[in-house]
Design a protein around this motif. Structure first.
Motif, PDB file in Angstrom:
ATOM      1  N   ASN A  30       0.829  -1.213   0.000  1.00  0.00           N
ATOM      2  CA  ASN A  30       0.000   0.000   0.000  1.00  0.00           C
ATOM      3  C   ASN A  30       0.863   1.262   0.000  1.00  0.00           C
ATOM      4  N   ILE A  31       1.973   1.201   0.737  1.00  0.00           N
ATOM      5  CA  ILE A  31       2.885   2.363   0.796  1.00  0.00           C
ATOM      6  C   ILE A  31       3.487   2.633  -0.578  1.00  0.00           C
ATOM      7  N   TRP A  32       3.971   1.570  -1.229  1.00  0.00           N
ATOM      8  CA  TRP A  32       4.595   1.745  -2.555  1.00  0.00           C
ATOM      9  C   TRP A  32       3.562   2.156  -3.604  1.00  0.00           C
ATOM     10  N   ILE A  33       2.354   1.615  -3.491  1.00  0.00           N
ATOM     11  CA  ILE A  33       1.286   2.019  -4.424  1.00  0.00           C
ATOM     12  C   ILE A  33       0.982   3.505  -4.257  1.00  0.00           C
ATOM     13  N   GLN A  34       0.906   3.953  -3.006  1.00  0.00           N
ATOM     14  CA  GLN A  34       0.638   5.373  -2.745  1.00  0.00           C
ATOM     15  C   GLN A  34       1.746   6.251  -3.324  1.00  0.00           C
ATOM     16  N   LYS A  35       3.012   5.828  -3.089  1.00  0.00           N
ATOM     17  CA  LYS A  35       4.141   6.595  -3.627  1.00  0.00           C
ATOM     18  C   LYS A  35       4.091   6.634  -5.154  1.00  0.00           C
ATOM     19  N   ARG A  36       3.823   5.465  -5.752  1.00  0.00           N
ATOM     20  CA  ARG A  36       3.753   5.404  -7.223  1.00  0.00           C
ATOM     21  C   ARG A  36       2.650   6.299  -7.765  1.00  0.00           C
ATOM     22  N   ASP A  37       1.467   6.206  -7.138  1.00  0.00           N
ATOM     23  CA  ASP A  37       0.333   7.000  -7.611  1.00  0.00           C
ATOM     24  C   ASP A  37       0.581   8.494  -7.439  1.00  0.00           C
ATOM     25  N   GLU A  38       1.236   8.872  -6.326  1.00  0.00           N
ATOM     26  CA  GLU A  38       1.562  10.288  -6.101  1.00  0.00           C
ATOM     27  C   GLU A  38       2.510  10.788  -7.186  1.00  0.00           C
ATOM     28  N   LYS A  39       3.508   9.973  -7.511  1.00  0.00           N
ATOM     29  CA  LYS A  39       4.472  10.368  -8.547  1.00  0.00           C
ATOM     30  C   LYS A  39       3.806  10.425  -9.926  1.00  0.00           C
ATOM     31  N   ASN A  40       2.942   9.451 -10.207  1.00  0.00           N
ATOM     32  CA  ASN A  40       2.238   9.469 -11.499  1.00  0.00           C
ATOM     33  C   ASN A  40       1.332  10.696 -11.616  1.00  0.00           C
ATOM     34  N   ASN A  41       0.722  11.073 -10.495  1.00  0.00           N
ATOM     35  CA  ASN A  41      -0.102  12.286 -10.488  1.00  0.00           C
ATOM     36  C   ASN A  41       0.764  13.524 -10.719  1.00  0.00           C
ATOM     37  N   GLU A  42       1.961  13.512 -10.104  1.00  0.00           N
ATOM     38  CA  GLU A  42       2.898  14.622 -10.311  1.00  0.00           C
ATOM     39  C   GLU A  42       3.335  14.693 -11.774  1.00  0.00           C
ATOM     40  N   VAL A  43       3.568  13.518 -12.360  1.00  0.00           N
ATOM     41  CA  VAL A  43       3.921  13.458 -13.792  1.00  0.00           C
ATOM     42  C   VAL A  43       2.802  14.058 -14.638  1.00  0.00           C
ATOM     43  N   LYS A  44       1.573  13.684 -14.303  1.00  0.00           N
ATOM     44  CA  LYS A  44       0.411  14.190 -15.034  1.00  0.00           C
ATOM     45  C   LYS A  44       0.334  15.714 -14.946  1.00  0.00           C
ATOM     46  N   GLN A  45       0.547  16.248 -13.743  1.00  0.00           N
ATOM     47  CA  GLN A  45       0.486  17.702 -13.539  1.00  0.00           C
ATOM     48  C   GLN A  45       1.608  18.407 -14.300  1.00  0.00           C
ATOM     49  N   LEU A  46       2.818  17.835 -14.255  1.00  0.00           N
ATOM     50  CA  LEU A  46       3.956  18.448 -14.952  1.00  0.00           C
ATOM     51  C   LEU A  46       3.736  18.448 -16.461  1.00  0.00           C
ATOM     52  N   ARG A  47       3.221  17.359 -16.980  1.00  0.00           N
ATOM     53  CA  ARG A  47       2.974  17.293 -18.431  1.00  0.00           C
ATOM     54  C   ARG A  47       1.851  18.247 -18.843  1.00  0.00           C
ATOM     55  N   GLN A  48       0.851  18.390 -17.971  1.00  0.00           N
ATOM     56  CA  GLN A  48      -0.214  19.360 -18.259  1.00  0.00           C
ATOM     57  C   GLN A  48       0.348  20.777 -18.280  1.00  0.00           C
ATOM     58  N   LYS A  49       1.244  21.057 -17.303  1.00  0.00           N
ATOM     59  CA  LYS A  49       1.881  22.376 -17.250  1.00  0.00           C
ATOM     60  C   LYS A  49       2.738  22.596 -18.501  1.00  0.00           C
TER      61      LYS A  49
END
Length: 300
Positions: free
Chosen positions: A39-58
């Motif tokens: 669960n910890i690694w999934i949360q970290k992965r999802d947070e990073k993927n969300n950050e990737v999504k935000q950066l690419r949108q920017k």
């Protein structure tokens, strides 16, 4: 049917079940810990993927702004090209006007301004009109002088007309050049903004790539832990299968022990219940009385 039940065998099976139950708890605890870690690694992965999504949108937003500015620059360049075309025509006109003016100036014979020439013409014309005793020779002389002066005046006027057009064309040139300089400055300003947005876009995309690498690393960890969990679940199922087998064996031995005890008491009803149990094990159909006997002695 005589059945001998070894009490030690029952104890051994019970001890085996207890050992397996303990092992099951340990394996289940291991599985729970893996689930927490997952669960910890999934949360970290999802947070990073969300950050990737935000950066690419920017980055896409920066790109849209850059492209919008580049379109403005292209329009300004088109306007500047139109000005250059107009300037080319004006330069051609200026050359023609200057040539014409100079040609007329070269035709001049008198070093007199147009005002003086006009005054001289008027005096001569007055003399013609007011002198009744004028001789033919003098009259011809005056007419010739007026003709020369009129021609000179026409030359001066034509030269001045082309000079005026030359000045007007030069003013238009200066106005267009001023407009062109303003456009060039605006293009440079927009080009700087475009470059800034381009650099911000590249930076955001690069950051997104770096963060994506982190997310991929976390995802690899997720897969690794899930593979471990699969192994642990297989181990847990194997333990549960063994527990079930030993539990069935334990129940069977306890049942045989009860059979032996009842037989020792000469309980005829229990004998019938045992026969019904054997019948049940063979898959034969039981009567209602037989079912009641099995329930009475807890054999089913």
């Amino acid at each position: 049917m005589q059945v001998k039940v070894d009490p030690e065998e029952i104890k051994r099976i019970k001890a085996e079940i207890e050992s397996l139950e303990k092992e099951k708890k340990e394996v289940q605890a291991k599985l729970d810990e893996l689930q927490k870690e997952l669960n910890i690694w999934i949360q970290k992965r999802d947070e990073k993927n969300n950050e990737v999504k935000q950066l690419r949108q920017k980055a896409r937003e920066f790109k849209a702004k850059r492209d919008e500015i580049n379109n403005q620059i292209q329009e300004l360049k088109k306007n500047r090209e139109e000005i250059n075309a107009k300037l080319d025509l004006l330069y051609q006109e200026i050359l023609e006007y200057r040539t014409k003016r100079d040609e007329y100036n070269q035709l001049r014979r008198l070093k007199m301004p147009s005002e003086k020439i006009q005054e001289r013409i008027e005096k001569l014309e007055w003399e013609l009109q007011t002198n009744p005793t004028i001789t033919p020779e003098r009259e011809k002389q005056i007419v010739d002088q007026i003709q020369v002066l009129a021609t000179e005046l026409e030359i001066i006027q034509q030269a001045e007309r082309f000079h005026q057009k030359l000045q007007e064309a030069r003013k238009k040139v200066e106005s267009l050049k001023k407009a062109r300089r303003a456009i060039s400055m605006e293009i440079q300003k927009l080009a700087n903004q475009s470059q800034q947005f381009h650099e911000q876009m590249i930076k955001a995309f690069n950051q997104a790539d770096e963060v994506k690498k982190e997310a991929d690393g976390y995802h690899a960890k997720v897969i690794e832990i899930r593979d471990k969990m699969k192994e642990v679940r297989r181990e847990l199922r194997e333990i549960e299968r063994k527990i079930m087998e030993f539990d069935e064996k334990h129940k069977e031995l306890i049942a045989y022990k009860m059979v032996a005890r009842m037989r020792a008491r000469k309980d005829s009803s229990f004998e019938k219940a045992v026969e019904a149990l054997e019948k049940f094990k063979r898959g034969e159909k039981l009567t209602l009385d037989e079912l009641l006997l099995l329930q009475r002695y807890n054999l089913v």
